[in-house]
Design a protein around this motif. Structure first.
Motif, PDB file in Angstrom:
ATOM      1  N   ILE A  99      46.803  41.510  25.851  1.00  0.00           N
ATOM      2  CA  ILE A  99      46.564  41.526  27.299  1.00  0.00           C
ATOM      3  C   ILE A  99      45.634  42.680  27.631  1.00  0.00           C
ATOM      4  CG2 ILE A  99      47.610  41.686  29.601  1.00  0.00           C
ATOM      5  CD1 ILE A  99      50.017  41.150  26.826  1.00  0.00           C
ATOM      6  N   TRP A 100      44.529  42.394  28.315  1.00  0.00           N
ATOM      7  CA  TRP A 100      43.639  43.464  28.784  1.00  0.00           C
ATOM      8  C   TRP A 100      44.037  43.797  30.210  1.00  0.00           C
ATOM      9  CZ3 TRP A 100      38.367  43.423  31.430  1.00  0.00           C
ATOM     10  CH2 TRP A 100      37.790  44.715  31.407  1.00  0.00           C
ATOM     11  N   ARG A 101      44.478  45.045  30.426  1.00  0.00           N
ATOM     12  CA  ARG A 101      44.828  45.507  31.771  1.00  0.00           C
ATOM     13  C   ARG A 101      43.676  46.374  32.287  1.00  0.00           C
ATOM     14  NH1 ARG A 101      45.132  46.420  36.656  1.00  0.00           N
ATOM     15  NH2 ARG A 101      47.124  46.816  37.696  1.00  0.00           N
ATOM     16  N   CYS A 102      42.889  45.806  33.181  1.00  0.00           N
ATOM     17  CA  CYS A 102      41.736  46.510  33.740  1.00  0.00           C
ATOM     18  C   CYS A 102      42.154  47.140  35.062  1.00  0.00           C
ATOM     19  CB  CYS A 102      40.567  45.544  33.948  1.00  0.00           C
ATOM     20  SG  CYS A 102      39.081  46.361  34.571  1.00  0.00           S
ATOM     21  N   HIS A 103      42.153  48.462  35.134  1.00  0.00           N
ATOM     22  CA  HIS A 103      42.624  49.181  36.318  1.00  0.00           C
ATOM     23  C   HIS A 103      41.503  49.516  37.293  1.00  0.00           C
ATOM     24  CE1 HIS A 103      46.736  50.018  34.768  1.00  0.00           C
ATOM     25  NE2 HIS A 103      46.136  49.961  33.593  1.00  0.00           N
ATOM     26  N   ILE A 104      40.258  49.201  36.969  1.00  0.00           N
ATOM     27  CA  ILE A 104      39.134  49.611  37.811  1.00  0.00           C
ATOM     28  C   ILE A 104      38.534  48.405  38.538  1.00  0.00           C
ATOM     29  CG2 ILE A 104      38.625  51.602  36.360  1.00  0.00           C
ATOM     30  CD1 ILE A 104      36.332  50.062  35.108  1.00  0.00           C
ATOM     31  N   ASP A 105      37.671  48.690  39.484  1.00  0.00           N
ATOM     32  CA  ASP A 105      37.009  47.652  40.277  1.00  0.00           C
ATOM     33  C   ASP A 105      35.778  47.159  39.518  1.00  0.00           C
ATOM     34  OD1 ASP A 105      35.614  46.091  42.072  1.00  0.00           O
ATOM     35  OD2 ASP A 105      35.604  47.564  43.692  1.00  0.00           O
ATOM     36  N   THR A 106      35.902  45.995  38.901  1.00  0.00           N
ATOM     37  CA  THR A 106      34.797  45.410  38.134  1.00  0.00           C
ATOM     38  C   THR A 106      34.195  44.211  38.865  1.00  0.00           C
ATOM     39  OG1 THR A 106      36.442  44.141  36.882  1.00  0.00           O
ATOM     40  CG2 THR A 106      35.666  46.181  35.889  1.00  0.00           C
ATOM     41  N   SER A 107      34.280  44.213  40.189  1.00  0.00           N
ATOM     42  CA  SER A 107      33.802  43.062  40.961  1.00  0.00           C
ATOM     43  C   SER A 107      32.293  42.881  40.876  1.00  0.00           C
ATOM     44  CB  SER A 107      34.224  43.213  42.428  1.00  0.00           C
ATOM     45  OG  SER A 107      33.771  44.449  42.962  1.00  0.00           O
ATOM     46  N   HIS A 108      31.549  43.986  40.758  1.00  0.00           N
ATOM     47  CA  HIS A 108      30.094  43.916  40.683  1.00  0.00           C
ATOM     48  C   HIS A 108      29.587  44.805  39.542  1.00  0.00           C
ATOM     49  CE1 HIS A 108      31.033  42.755  44.879  1.00  0.00           C
ATOM     50  NE2 HIS A 108      30.040  41.904  44.707  1.00  0.00           N
ATOM     51  N   PRO A 109      29.883  44.434  38.310  1.00  0.00           N
ATOM     52  CA  PRO A 109      29.509  45.298  37.195  1.00  0.00           C
ATOM     53  C   PRO A 109      28.004  45.330  36.957  1.00  0.00           C
ATOM     54  CG  PRO A 109      30.348  43.216  36.369  1.00  0.00           C
ATOM     55  CD  PRO A 109      30.564  43.208  37.862  1.00  0.00           C
ATOM     56  N   ASN A 110      27.524  46.436  36.469  1.00  0.00           N
ATOM     57  CA  ASN A 110      26.141  46.556  36.020  1.00  0.00           C
ATOM     58  C   ASN A 110      25.953  45.598  34.832  1.00  0.00           C
ATOM     59  OD1 ASN A 110      23.867  47.407  34.473  1.00  0.00           O
ATOM     60  ND2 ASN A 110      23.967  49.439  35.374  1.00  0.00           N
ATOM     61  N   PRO A 111      24.993  44.667  34.901  1.00  0.00           N
ATOM     62  CA  PRO A 111      24.839  43.676  33.824  1.00  0.00           C
ATOM     63  C   PRO A 111      24.651  44.284  32.443  1.00  0.00           C
ATOM     64  CG  PRO A 111      23.552  43.035  35.741  1.00  0.00           C
ATOM     65  CD  PRO A 111      24.057  44.425  36.018  1.00  0.00           C
ATOM     66  N   SER A 112      23.984  45.437  32.353  1.00  0.00           N
ATOM     67  CA  SER A 112      23.743  46.057  31.059  1.00  0.00           C
ATOM     68  C   SER A 112      25.055  46.356  30.342  1.00  0.00           C
ATOM     69  CB  SER A 112      22.940  47.351  31.235  1.00  0.00           C
ATOM     70  OG  SER A 112      22.807  48.032  30.011  1.00  0.00           O
ATOM     71  N   TYR A 113      26.067  46.758  31.086  1.00  0.00           N
ATOM     72  CA  TYR A 113      27.364  47.105  30.502  1.00  0.00           C
ATOM     73  C   TYR A 113      28.252  45.878  30.341  1.00  0.00           C
ATOM     74  CZ  TYR A 113      25.911  51.878  31.519  1.00  0.00           C
ATOM     75  OH  TYR A 113      25.228  53.065  31.550  1.00  0.00           O
ATOM     76  N   TRP A 114      28.247  45.013  31.342  1.00  0.00           N
ATOM     77  CA  TRP A 114      29.127  43.856  31.304  1.00  0.00           C
ATOM     78  C   TRP A 114      28.713  42.869  30.210  1.00  0.00           C
ATOM     79  CZ3 TRP A 114      33.658  42.318  31.825  1.00  0.00           C
ATOM     80  CH2 TRP A 114      33.999  40.973  32.022  1.00  0.00           C
ATOM     81  N   GLU A 115      27.436  42.639  30.045  1.00  0.00           N
ATOM     82  CA  GLU A 115      26.974  41.699  29.024  1.00  0.00           C
ATOM     83  C   GLU A 115      27.281  42.199  27.616  1.00  0.00           C
ATOM     84  OE1 GLU A 115      22.871  41.094  29.935  1.00  0.00           O
ATOM     85  OE2 GLU A 115      23.311  40.094  31.856  1.00  0.00           O
ATOM     86  N   PHE A 116      27.384  43.508  27.453  1.00  0.00           N
ATOM     87  CA  PHE A 116      27.789  44.054  26.156  1.00  0.00           C
ATOM     88  C   PHE A 116      29.281  43.847  25.916  1.00  0.00           C
ATOM     89  CE2 PHE A 116      29.828  47.831  24.214  1.00  0.00           C
ATOM     90  CZ  PHE A 116      29.443  47.610  22.894  1.00  0.00           C
ATOM     91  N   LEU A 117      30.098  44.149  26.909  1.00  0.00           N
ATOM     92  CA  LEU A 117      31.545  44.137  26.712  1.00  0.00           C
ATOM     93  C   LEU A 117      32.152  42.739  26.749  1.00  0.00           C
ATOM     94  CD1 LEU A 117      34.038  45.996  26.396  1.00  0.00           C
ATOM     95  CD2 LEU A 117      34.257  45.941  28.901  1.00  0.00           C
ATOM     96  N   ALA A 118      31.639  41.874  27.614  1.00  0.00           N
ATOM     97  CA  ALA A 118      32.293  40.592  27.877  1.00  0.00           C
ATOM     98  C   ALA A 118      32.565  39.748  26.634  1.00  0.00           C
ATOM     99  CB  ALA A 118      31.468  39.795  28.891  1.00  0.00           C
ATOM    100  N   PRO A 119      31.633  39.621  25.678  1.00  0.00           N
ATOM    101  CA  PRO A 119      31.931  38.771  24.520  1.00  0.00           C
ATOM    102  C   PRO A 119      33.166  39.212  23.735  1.00  0.00           C
ATOM    103  CG  PRO A 119      29.583  39.218  24.644  1.00  0.00           C
ATOM    104  CD  PRO A 119      30.246  40.111  25.654  1.00  0.00           C
ATOM    105  N   TYR A 120      33.440  40.514  23.699  1.00  0.00           N
ATOM    106  CA  TYR A 120      34.600  41.012  22.959  1.00  0.00           C
ATOM    107  C   TYR A 120      35.911  40.665  23.658  1.00  0.00           C
ATOM    108  CZ  TYR A 120      31.239  43.778  20.294  1.00  0.00           C
ATOM    109  OH  TYR A 120      30.195  44.171  19.494  1.00  0.00           O
TER     110      TYR A 120
END
Length: 436
Positions: free
Chosen positions: A149-170
Motif C-alpha cells: 500500500i502506498w500512503r501518499c500524505h502530500i498534495d499530488t493533485s498537480h504534480p510537475n510532469p518531470s517528477y511524476w513521469e519518473f515515479l509513476a511507472p514504479y
C-alpha cells in the motif's frame, strides 16, 4: 538490515471516554478477522513530521489488537535526501526538472534499501510505504506475497510532469494507494484500488495530553515566552510551503495595534528535510532584532511538551500553508480549544469548516485582519475553539484512523485471502474497554 523503531506498548482501552464509543466498539469487531496478520510500515524518519508522529501511536495499537506490526526506516545519505526533497516538492507542483544524476542517486539508494528489506524480511501480509522517499521499493522488491500500500500524505493533485513521469511507472507494483483528499489523487495514477481518508492526532500523546495550567505556564516561561502577554504561534517544519515568512509579515501588520503581541515560530529540523535548515536561517534573518518573536526548534530542547503548552496557551494558532497535505497541527490546536487561522489549502479546510475551529485565509492581508479580529474578540475566539474541539473528537482522533486502516486491510484480505496462521491474542477486549 533496516532500522526498527521501538514504539513501546499502547492500549486502545485507554481511549474510552476520550474518543467516540462507536469507533472503539467497531474496532473490536474489525480486529477479530485480522488477528494473526503481520504488517510493516516503512518510511524515512522516526521524528520531525506528521507521519512519524502518527506511526508512533498507530503501530502499537495495531499490536494491541493482535496484528503483529513493525515500523522500519529506510537508509539514506545527504545526497539521497536532497533528491527526495526535490521529488517531494516536484510532486506538489514545484518547478524544475529531475536530472539523470538525481534519478541515479534515488534509484541506487532504493536498490540498497530493497536488498536490506529482503534480507531481514518477515512474512509480512501488508506493507505500507509512506510518501515518495521509499515509493519505488514495491517495484524493486521480490516480496510479492505481501499486499503493498502506498500512503501518499502530500498534495499530488498537480504534480510537475518531470517528477511524476519518473515515479509513476514504479507505482504499478502497489495493490492499493491511500490519499488524504480525493482531490490529491494525481492524473494517470497507475494504481487501481484507491482509498481516501485523513490522518489523525493522538489525544493521549505527550503533545496532546492535557497539561495543568500552572505547568503550561512554567514550561513557556522556561523557553522565554512571557505568559502575561498575548501570544500567537505557528508550529510546523521550516518549509516554504508552510509560509513562515508570510506569518511574520502578517504578525508585523498586527503588532502596531497590539504592541506587546508575541509570535512563536516552532519547527523541527529532520534528517529527511535538508531544505529545512535553509528556511530556518531565512526565518532567523527575517526576525533578527525583534525580542517578541521566538524562533524555536527541537535543537534547543523544544519538543512535544513545549509544543503542547504553546498550542494550549496561545491566543491564536496560525497555519498559513500555501500547499499542505493535511496539517495535523490544526487538529492539535483545535483539540486544545485554541482558534486557528489556516490557509485554504490541502486538508486544512476539512478541519476548519465554516464557524468551527477557526477561519480560513488566502493572503497575508487576510491573515493579519483575522488575527487582529480574534485578538479583539476573545469570546468569538473561545466559541470557535470549543466547536473545533468537538469536531476533532468526532473526526480526527487516532481510533478513527485505526478503523480506516483495518477496513483497508480487511478489504485487501478479501481480495487476496491471508495464509492460515496461529492467531495472536489481543490485549484489547470488551472487558478492558469497559475498565473492568
Amino acid at each position: 538490515m533496516l532500522d526498527v523503531v521501538d514504539v513501546g506498548k499502547r492500549s486502545l482501552a485507554s481511549y474510552r471516554g476520550v474518543a467516540p464509543d462507536w469507533q472503539l466498539d467497531e474496532l473490536q469487531h474489525l480486529s477479530e478477522r485480522l488477528r494473526g496478520a503481520r504488517c510493516m510500515h516503512l518510511n524515512a524518519t522516526s521524528y520531525g513530521g506528521g507521519v512519524s508522529e502518527i506511526l508512533r501511536s498507530l503501530v502499537p495499537l495495531y499490536n494491541d489488537l493482535g496484528i503483529t506490526t513493525d515500523w522500519k526506516l529506510i537508509h539514506g545519505d545527504e545526497a539521497f535526501f536532497q533528491v527526495t526533497k526535490r521529488i517531494h516538492n516536484g510532486l506538489q507542483g514545484a518547478p524544475g526538472e529531475l536530472t539523470e544524476k538525481d534519478k541515479a542517486i534515488y534509484l541506487a539508494n532504493a536498490q540498497l534499501n530493497a536488498s536490506r528489506l529482503i534480507s531481514d524480511s518477515e512474512d509480512y501480509d501488508f506493507i505500507f510505504v509512506h510518501d515518495p522517499q521509499p515509493a519505488v521499493l514495491a517495484a524493486l522488491s521480490s516480496l510479492r506475497e505481501s499486499r503493498w500500500i502506498w500512503r501518499c500524505h502530500i498534495d499530488t493533485s498537480h504534480p510537475n510532469p518531470s517528477y511524476w513521469e519518473f515515479l509513476a511507472p514504479y507505482l504499478r507494483a502497489y495493490d492499493a494507494a491511500v490519499f488524504t483528499h480525493e482531490e490529491f489523487i494525481p492524473p494517470g495514477l497507475p494504481i487501481q484500488d484507491v482509498h481516501v481518508y485523513a490522518p489523525c492526532i493522538d489525544p493521549l500523546s505527550p503533545k496532546n495530553y492535557p497539561l495543568p495550567e500552572e505547568l503550561a505556564k512554567h514550561v513557556l516561561e522556561w523557553i522565554g515566552i512571557r505568559t502575561h502577554r498575548p501570544l500567537v504561534t505557528q508550529v510546523g517544519r521550516f518549509d516554504l510551503w508552510k509560509d513562515p515568512l508570510g506569518v511574520v509579515r502578517a504578525y508585523q501588520r498586527v503588532r502596531p495595534h497590539v504592541p506587546d503581541l508575541q509570535l512563536a515560530l516552532v519547527g523541527s529540523l529532520a534528517l529527511d528535510d535538508p531544505e529545512g535548515w535553509d528556511v530556518y536561517e531565512e526565518v532567523r534573518a527575517a526576525t533578527a532584532g525583534d525580542s517578541l518573536i521566538h524562533v524555536l526548534t527541537n535543537l534547543v530542547g523544544v519538543g512535544n511538551i513545549e509544543v503542547n503548552a504553546l498550542q494550549a496557551f496561545s491566543d491564536v494558532i496560525i497555519q498559513k500553508s500555501i500547499r499542505e497535505g493535511f496539517g495535523l497541527v490544526v487538529s492539535e490546536a483545535a483539540w486544545k480549544g485554541t482558534p486557528v487561522i489556516g490557509g485554504r489549502v490541502g486538508g486544512i479546510p476539512l478541519q476548519l469548516p465554516e464557524g468551527v475551529g477557526g477561519v480560513l485565509v488566502d493572503t497575508i492581508e487576510e491573515c493579519a485582519e483575522q488575527l487582529l479580529r480574534l485578538l479583539r474578540q476573545p469570546e468569538e475566539a473561545r466559541l470557535l475553539g470549543e466547536r473545533g474541539r468537538e469536531h476533532v473528537r468526532e473526526n480526527f482522533l487516532m481510533p478513527r484512523l485505526l478503523r480506516d486502516h483495518l477496513l483497508l486491510l480487511d478489504h485487501l484480505a478479501t481480495v487476496r485471502p491471508l495464509p492460515a496462521r496461529d492467531i495472536v491474542p489481543a490485549s484489547f477486549s470488551p472487558a478492558a474497554m469497559q475498565g473492568v
